[in-house]
Design a protein around this motif. Structure first.
Motif, short mmCIF file in Angstrom:
data_model
loop_
_atom_site.label_atom_id
_atom_site.label_comp_id
_atom_site.label_asym_id
_atom_site.label_seq_id
_atom_site.Cartn_x
_atom_site.Cartn_y
_atom_site.Cartn_z
N GLY A 47 91.90 32.34 27.98
CA GLY A 47 92.28 33.00 26.75
C GLY A 47 91.57 32.44 25.54
N TRP A 103 89.07 34.55 23.17
CA TRP A 103 89.33 34.68 21.74
C TRP A 103 88.12 34.24 20.92
N GLN A 159 91.41 41.26 21.64
CA GLN A 159 92.56 41.23 22.53
C GLN A 159 92.16 41.49 23.97
N ALA A 183 90.59 38.25 25.12
CA ALA A 183 91.47 37.08 25.14
C ALA A 183 92.87 37.48 25.59
N VAL A 184 93.81 37.56 24.66
CA VAL A 184 95.21 37.80 24.97
C VAL A 184 95.75 38.80 23.95
N VAL A 231 98.26 39.49 21.94
CA VAL A 231 99.45 38.93 21.29
C VAL A 231 99.99 39.96 20.30
N VAL A 283 97.44 31.95 20.87
CA VAL A 283 96.95 32.44 22.16
C VAL A 283 97.31 31.47 23.28
#
Length: 357
Positions: free
Chosen positions: A202, A206, A293, A296-297, A299, A328
């Motif tokens: 992650g 990011w 996103q 990565a993640v 959120v 993250v």
């Protein structure tokens, strides 16, 4: 034949439980107090981890392209980053320094022009008071930002510490990973190992997505403000690109000095500057942020917003800058360790495509 229980014998376990609970609570309070006292140091450690992740991505790319080992590839990566920043400072340093001076000197007259424009427009006294309050807030935030910049400028030792530590971490991350796993109970090792993989993936995602987003925002802001004839467009574009790292709040902060400086040209230019930032916000929100996103993640936005505020209150300016990657990492750790392992819920860890099955 049963014998009556001794009251004192039943009291001892109760006293023991109370003592155990008391010691546990005191240990938790002491640990929390230690974390708060070491918060600045812990943020420097996390900053080193983020920079090590950047070194790691570049090192892997250099290794794939050249076929050399990790050590030489890391050395080339460090030299490459130093060369990029050094070259940019050599080519544009004096120009950007002059533009930042222009920004600092132009904001107070710009605020006066905004106030005069509102008075000519015949706004009511209450609206003018509200604008004056907002102007004082902007001036206060600008002075605080100047203090942050001064603190960052005086923190050369911390910067060197983070840079050197990141090189050590990126040179052989497996050593530190094994050392951390050795400190864990044996039955917890698989979960912690998977959590470290989730956090690393992650964080790298990011970093790649955010780098692209910051460059695009800086370039669009620079070009748009230059076309509108706003002073110090290069410096304002750089500010917008750097503040893009701060979720939700960063673009708003970046737009304030741009609009104020646009008022020194004309109110129409200030209006078009607002439109420019709204368009860039749409591009960032509908294209760049989904790309980050995806890499990565994903959120939720409200969590990111509260994370920025909380990180600022707890860790200061460094916490605000690192709020997004910190969120993250915490997000995937909570999913892996708490939701999936402790609660036993079968969820897909954010950013882990292979768990979809």
């Amino acid at each position: 034949m049963t014998t009556p229980s001794d009251p004192t014998s039943s009291a001892f376990p109760t006293v023991g439980r109370v003592a155990t609970i008391t010691v546990t609570i005191l240990a938790i309070i002491g640990f929390a107090w230690m974390l708060l006292e070491l918060s600045g140091f812990l943020m420097l450690v996390f900053a080193s981890l983020v920079l090590a992740a950047i070194f790691g991505v570049i090192t892997q790319a250099v290794g794939r392209w050249t076929g050399i080992g990790r050590g030489p590839a890391l050395g080339i990566s460090v030299l490459l980053i130093l060369g990029v920043f050094g070259g940019a400072f050599t080519l544009f340093g004096s120009q950007l320094a002059g533009e930042f001076d222009t920004i600092r000197e132009s904001i107070p007259p710009a605020i006066d022009q905004v106030r005069a424009f509102l008075e000519r427009a015949g706004l009511s006294e209450s609206v003018r008071d509200m604008v004056e309050q907002g102007s004082s807030d902007v001036s206060r935030l600008a002075s605080q930002a100047g203090g942050y910049v001064l603190t960052a400028t005086n923190g050369i030792a911390n910067l060197v510490l983070v840079f050197v530590a990141a090189i050590f971490l990126a040179s052989d991350p497996a050593v530190y990973r094994r050392g951390l796993l050795l400190l864990m109970p044996r039955r917890a090792e698989p979960t912690i190992a998977a959590a470290l993989d989730d956090a690393s993936r992650g964080l790298r995602g990011w970093m790649v997505g955010q780098a692209v987003s910051s460059l695009v925002v800086a370039a669009f802001t620079w070009a748009g403000l230059a076309l509108l004839g706003v002073p110090a467009s290069g410096g304002l574009g750089l500010i917008a690109g750097l503040l893009d790292v701060i979720p939700m709040i960063g673009p708003i902060i970046a737009g304030v000095p741009a609009v104020l400086l646009a008022f020194t040209v004309s109110p129409i230019t200030a209006l078009w500057t607002v439109v420019l930032f709204l368009v860039i916000q749409q591009i960032q929100g509908n294209f760049l942020q989904p790309m980050i996103q995806k890499q990565a993640v994903d959120v939720p936005p409200a969590i990111l917003l509260f994370a920025v505020v909380a990180a600022g209150l707890l860790f200061g300016f460094l916490g605000v800058l690192l709020a997004a990657p910190l969120t993250v990492v915490i997000y995937v750790l909570v999913q892996r360790i708490y939701v999936r392992t402790l609660l036993g819920k079968d969820i897909q860890i954010a950013g882990q495509v292979e768990d979809a099955s």
